[in-house]
Scaffold this motif. Structure first.
Motif, PDB file in Angstrom:
ATOM      1  N   UNK A 481       0.873  -1.209  -0.176  1.00 22.10           N
ATOM      2  CA  UNK A 481       0.172  -0.060  -0.002  1.00 22.10           C
ATOM      3  C   UNK A 481       0.925   1.334   0.001  1.00 22.10           C
ATOM      4  N   UNK A 482       1.951   1.093   0.606  1.00 17.32           N
ATOM      5  CA  UNK A 482       2.969   2.448   0.624  1.00 17.32           C
ATOM      6  C   UNK A 482       3.430   2.533  -0.598  1.00 17.32           C
ATOM      7  N   UNK A 483       4.039   1.591  -1.189  1.00 19.72           N
ATOM      8  CA  UNK A 483       4.265   1.732  -2.776  1.00 19.72           C
ATOM      9  C   UNK A 483       3.338   2.276  -3.550  1.00 19.72           C
ATOM     10  N   UNK A 484       2.014   1.792  -3.658  1.00 18.62           N
ATOM     11  CA  UNK A 484       1.161   2.467  -4.471  1.00 18.62           C
ATOM     12  C   UNK A 484       0.818   3.830  -4.019  1.00 18.62           C
ATOM     13  N   UNK A 491       2.475  10.640  -9.319  1.00 20.13           N
ATOM     14  CA  UNK A 491       1.704  11.040 -10.439  1.00 20.13           C
ATOM     15  C   UNK A 491       0.921  12.746 -10.377  1.00 20.13           C
ATOM     16  N   UNK A 492       0.548  12.639  -9.138  1.00 14.67           N
ATOM     17  CA  UNK A 492      -0.159  13.936  -8.822  1.00 14.67           C
ATOM     18  C   UNK A 492       0.913  15.227  -8.830  1.00 14.67           C
ATOM     19  N   UNK A 551      -3.626  15.556  -2.635  1.00 18.22           N
ATOM     20  CA  UNK A 551      -2.351  15.200  -1.838  1.00 18.22           C
ATOM     21  C   UNK A 551      -2.600  15.233  -0.086  1.00 18.22           C
ATOM     22  N   UNK A 552      -3.423  16.094   0.263  1.00 23.23           N
ATOM     23  CA  UNK A 552      -3.732  16.054   1.691  1.00 23.23           C
ATOM     24  C   UNK A 552      -4.568  14.737   2.089  1.00 23.23           C
ATOM     25  N   UNK A 553      -5.357  14.431   1.112  1.00 23.22           N
ATOM     26  CA  UNK A 553      -6.293  13.221   1.326  1.00 23.22           C
ATOM     27  C   UNK A 553      -5.283  12.127   1.127  1.00 23.22           C
ATOM     28  N   UNK A 554      -4.449  12.027   0.557  1.00 23.36           N
ATOM     29  CA  UNK A 554      -3.450  10.568   0.294  1.00 23.36           C
ATOM     30  C   UNK A 554      -2.335  10.719   1.329  1.00 23.36           C
ATOM     31  N   UNK A 555      -2.415  11.651   2.285  1.00 19.73           N
ATOM     32  CA  UNK A 555      -1.389  11.829   3.390  1.00 19.73           C
ATOM     33  C   UNK A 555      -0.044  12.081   2.922  1.00 19.73           C
ATOM     34  N   UNK A 556       0.178  12.864   1.902  1.00 13.46           N
ATOM     35  CA  UNK A 556       1.579  13.062   1.456  1.00 13.46           C
ATOM     36  C   UNK A 556       2.500  13.721   2.499  1.00 13.46           C
ATOM     37  N   UNK A 557       3.843  13.783   2.128  1.00 17.65           N
ATOM     38  CA  UNK A 557       4.540  14.246   2.952  1.00 17.65           C
ATOM     39  C   UNK A 557       4.201  15.878   3.262  1.00 17.65           C
ATOM     40  N   UNK A 558       4.557  16.346   4.393  1.00 20.75           N
ATOM     41  CA  UNK A 558       3.957  17.839   4.724  1.00 20.75           C
ATOM     42  C   UNK A 558       4.977  18.716   4.078  1.00 20.75           C
ATOM     43  N   UNK A 559       6.294  18.327   3.715  1.00 22.55           N
ATOM     44  CA  UNK A 559       7.231  19.314   3.148  1.00 22.55           C
ATOM     45  C   UNK A 559       6.556  19.426   1.792  1.00 22.55           C
ATOM     46  N   UNK A 560       6.093  18.536   0.965  1.00 22.38           N
ATOM     47  CA  UNK A 560       5.579  18.808  -0.444  1.00 22.38           C
ATOM     48  C   UNK A 560       4.531  19.700  -0.447  1.00 22.38           C
ATOM     49  N   UNK A 561       3.379  19.246   0.579  1.00 16.57           N
ATOM     50  CA  UNK A 561       2.417  20.158   0.621  1.00 16.57           C
ATOM     51  C   UNK A 561       2.907  21.611   0.987  1.00 16.57           C
ATOM     52  N   UNK A 562       3.660  21.903   1.866  1.00 18.92           N
ATOM     53  CA  UNK A 562       3.979  23.348   2.232  1.00 18.92           C
ATOM     54  C   UNK A 562       4.704  23.804   0.823  1.00 18.92           C
ATOM     55  N   UNK A 563       5.582  23.058   0.035  1.00 14.45           N
ATOM     56  CA  UNK A 563       6.263  23.844  -0.822  1.00 14.45           C
ATOM     57  C   UNK A 563       5.185  24.232  -1.846  1.00 14.45           C
ATOM     58  N   UNK A 564       3.943  23.406  -2.456  1.00 17.45           N
ATOM     59  CA  UNK A 564       3.115  23.597  -3.205  1.00 17.45           C
ATOM     60  C   UNK A 564       2.241  24.848  -2.850  1.00 17.45           C
ATOM     61  N   UNK A 616       9.748  30.354  -7.693  1.00 15.93           N
ATOM     62  CA  UNK A 616       8.945  29.538  -8.093  1.00 15.93           C
ATOM     63  C   UNK A 616       9.506  28.278  -8.723  1.00 15.93           C
ATOM     64  N   UNK A 617      10.438  28.698  -9.651  1.00 15.77           N
ATOM     65  CA  UNK A 617      11.107  27.783 -10.357  1.00 15.77           C
ATOM     66  C   UNK A 617      11.793  26.674  -9.433  1.00 15.77           C
ATOM     67  N   UNK A 618      12.571  27.371  -8.613  1.00 20.38           N
ATOM     68  CA  UNK A 618      12.900  26.456  -7.487  1.00 20.38           C
ATOM     69  C   UNK A 618      12.153  25.453  -7.000  1.00 20.38           C
ATOM     70  N   UNK A 619      11.176  25.979  -6.398  1.00 19.10           N
ATOM     71  CA  UNK A 619      10.125  25.060  -5.559  1.00 19.10           C
ATOM     72  C   UNK A 619       9.407  23.998  -6.617  1.00 19.10           C
ATOM     73  N   UNK A 620       9.186  24.464  -7.822  1.00 20.74           N
ATOM     74  CA  UNK A 620       8.723  23.280  -8.644  1.00 20.74           C
ATOM     75  C   UNK A 620       9.560  22.227  -9.140  1.00 20.74           C
ATOM     76  N   UNK A 621      11.063  22.828  -9.086  1.00 21.43           N
ATOM     77  CA  UNK A 621      11.770  21.834  -9.461  1.00 21.43           C
ATOM     78  C   UNK A 621      12.200  20.792  -8.278  1.00 21.43           C
ATOM     79  N   UNK A 622      11.870  21.232  -7.289  1.00 19.93           N
ATOM     80  CA  UNK A 622      12.090  20.380  -5.987  1.00 19.93           C
ATOM     81  C   UNK A 622      11.034  19.471  -5.682  1.00 19.93           C
ATOM     82  N   UNK A 623       9.926  19.454  -6.201  1.00 17.83           N
ATOM     83  CA  UNK A 623       8.790  18.571  -6.106  1.00 17.83           C
ATOM     84  C   UNK A 623       9.137  16.943  -6.329  1.00 17.83           C
TER      85      UNK A 623
END
Length: 623
Positions: A481-484, A491-492, A551-564, A616-623
């Motif tokens: 499940x973690x891999x999926x 993908x998101x 991403x919030x629903x899928x419990x993604x890493x908080x750092x990714x959500x903060x970057x977006x 913005x470009x730096x944030x986008x490339x670090x996703x």
């Protein structure tokens, strides 16, 4: 037909002859001791033959010595004869490249004859060839024959070194007499030079000099083997180019093409350049007609040659010119630098020709008929030739008799399994008279043509089958499940990065619209374009917000959500700065602010937008 197919690979080794040179291979018999004819046919001279009338023409206007002898032979014996002998001095035979003979039947018709090297007892310091006549010559009858020979490396530059703008002088050493095993009643020798500038020449009377021609004779009652020497010192500025090594590769494909590639090593063997080279003096010297240096030369290719390329180790040489004529292709080759005496260059020349013009078939038997060498340049000398013929994979070569060749080696290209057989031939001391066709016979099953297409189809089918099995089957013992979840998040994130790239494109296109509005001042068109931009921008912004909720629903890493979230905030700031730029533009177009104030405000606005865009470009490339 079967008779044509029987002309096989053995003809390659005898290529110096057969049609014109009649089987002679000088490189196989030169540079030997007094026992040089050991193993050859033993023969004896016929004392009943005399040279009744001989006309010799010696052409030394180029780097070659071209000797043409027209002789009337008389049979003074009581019985008929069917052959005669032609002799060459040992020192001349070392440079012999080509020999040909024919019998004159009338003023316009000739019968080719067949010179054959033989051994004469007690004449170990001379080389002899027996020339078989087509018809017997009766007693007291005569026959007219013509013998043509070409010698290389027979002219010696003197002085051996010259400065850049000096003329080239060479020395020819020969004889005004016909070197023959028979007595000569009457003879005359004409020597053609490269120019009328003659430093000195032997004056064996009677002799005359007229322009660039020296005439020796007529002489009468000359004994056999008389080789009285003469020396001619004259100006000869013709190209003294020699092909040190020529590696010619012919790759045969049964899919309609034959690829030819030549690696050429050329050297100027004339008088060596003394002192430094001056480009200025060389360009100034081009105003004169005769220059010893070689700036360019013309190579002749088959008329069907296409996709011609000319390059060296550095890359493509663009100074060449190609002229398509009716019977051949003329390529004007210009090296990267002029060639002076002692200078050399390497280059690669290649082209393709259609196989139907050179490849003949009878069931599974094939006959390849092509030139052994091409015309590299006028009066060329080729010291060494290595010919490699790459046959299709699976071809089987069969020689009709024992021949000398390198071991057949495999050559691998695309989709080969066991490799393609390579026939390798070596030859040395060739001139342009050797530009003749060879014939190579080999067997190849037509069913093998399907091997490579089937190999490609089978490989692709196997690849797709493996992919289908890998994608559709789950080989894991437990569900990951973690891999999926990670795959879903990835993908998101990929979708968000794509939307951000679209938003960047919107900014770039709208900057052009602003510039157009300033120049044309079309308010309606600008308003319409701005409305479309706002709608597209809002849609992208909302789509990213929806993906952020996923991403919030899928419990993604908080750092990714903060970057977006930070990227969305930065985008809002960037949009606000763009709105300010639009307002400034509208004001300057309406004349509400002066141009200086507008330029200052615009530069400040552009700097802020650029800074935000980089963040913005730096944030986008670090996703």
């Amino acid at each position: 037909n079967d008779d044509k197919i029987q002309d096989t690979y053995g003809d390659i080794l005898n290529m110096v002859g057969r049609r014109r040179n009649h089987g002679l291979s000088p490189s196989a018999v030169k540079n030997k001791t007094n026992d040089h004819f050991n193993g050859l046919l033993k023969d004896a001279l016929n004392a009943n033959i005399i040279n009744k009338d001989v006309v010799r023409s010696i052409d030394i206007s180029s780097q070659l010595i071209k000797l043409k002898i027209q002789a009337v032979l008389e049979n003074t014996g009581s019985s008929s004869i069917n052959s005669f002998h032609f002799a060459i001095e040992s020192k001349m035979h070392e440079s012999l490249s080509f020999i040909d003979a024919s019998a004159k039947t009338d003023a316009s018709n000739k019968q080719p004859l067949y010179p054959r090297p033989v051994s004469i007892s007690n004449q170990g310091d001379k080389y002899f060839y027996r020339i078989q006549l087509r018809d017997n010559v009766a007693a007291n009858a005569t026959v007219s024959v013509e013998i043509e020979s070409v010698f290389t490396n027979g002219l010696r530059p003197h002085p051996a070194q010259i400065s850049q703008l000096d003329k080239q002088l060479v020395i020819y050493e020969g004889s005004p007499y016909f070197f023959s095993p028979y007595d000569t009643i009457k003879q005359i020798t004409t020597v053609t030079l490269a120019s009328a500038n003659v430093e000195s020449y032997s004056k064996l009377k009677p002799v005359s000099l007229s322009g660039s021609t020296i005439t020796y004779g007529p002489y009468r009652n000359i004994r056999a083997f008389d080789s009285t020497p003469v020396v001619i010192h004259y100006e000869n500025n013709s190209p003294f180019l020699s092909v040190v090594n020529l590696e010619r590769v012919i790759e045969v494909s049964h899919w309609g093409n034959i690829a030819v590639e030549e690696k050429v090593h050329i050297k100027h063997v004339g008088a060596q350049l003394k002192g430094p080279f001056s480009r200025f003096d060389f360009q100034r010297g081009q105003a004169y007609e005769n220059i010893p240096a070689v700036k360019s030369f013309k190579t002749v290719l088959p008329a069907s040659a296409k996709e011609v390329y000319y390059r060296d180790e550095i890359g493509n040489i663009s100074t060449s010119h190609m002229l398509q004529l009716e019977d051949f292709v003329e390529l004007d080759i210009r090296p990267r630098f002029p060639l002076f005496g002692g200078w050399q260059t390497h280059y690669t020349l290649g082209y393709n020709v259609p196989s139907f013009q050179y490849l003949y078939s009878n069931s599974n038997s094939y006959l390849l008929q092509m030139r052994l060498i091409d015309h590299i340049f006028d009066n060329c000398v080729i010291e060494n030739v290595k010919l490699r013929i790459i046959l299709p994979e699976g071809a089987k070569f069969k020689a009709p008799y024992q021949v000398k060749q390198d071991e057949v080696e495999p050559h691998f290209t695309y989709l080969d399994i066991v490799g393609r057989p390579v026939i390798t031939i070596h030859k040395s001391n060739l001139v342009e008279h050797h530009i003749q066709d060879f014939k190579l016979h080999y067997d190849f099953s037509k069913i093998l043509l399907l091997r490579e297409p089937l190999l490609v189809v089978g490989s692709l089918y196997l690849l797709f089958l493996v992919v289908v099995i890998y994608v559709r089957l789950d080989f894991s013992v437990i569900k990951d499940e973690a891999g999926e979840a990670r795959q879903k998040v990835a993908g998101i994130l990929e979708e968000i990065q794509g939307l951000q790239e679209n938003r960047e494109s919107l900014y770039e296109s709208f900057d052009g619209i602003i510039s157009k509005y300033k120049s044309q001042k079309n308010g309606n068109a600008f308003a319409s374009a701005r409305k479309k931009f706002d709608l597209d921008y809002k849609k992208i912004h909302n789509d990213i917000s929806v993906l952020l909720d996923k991403l919030n629903c899928d419990k993604a890493e908080s750092t990714l959500i903060q970057q977006i979230q930070e990227m969305q905030s930065k985008e809002t700031e960037r949009k606000h700065l763009l709105d300010q730029a639009i307002s400034l533009t509208e004001m300057v177009v309406a004349g509400k602010i002066d141009l200086d104030k507008y330029m200052d405000s615009r530069h400040s606005n552009l700097a802020k937008r650029s800074k935000v865009a980089e963040e913005i470009a730096i944030l986008n490339s670090n996703l």
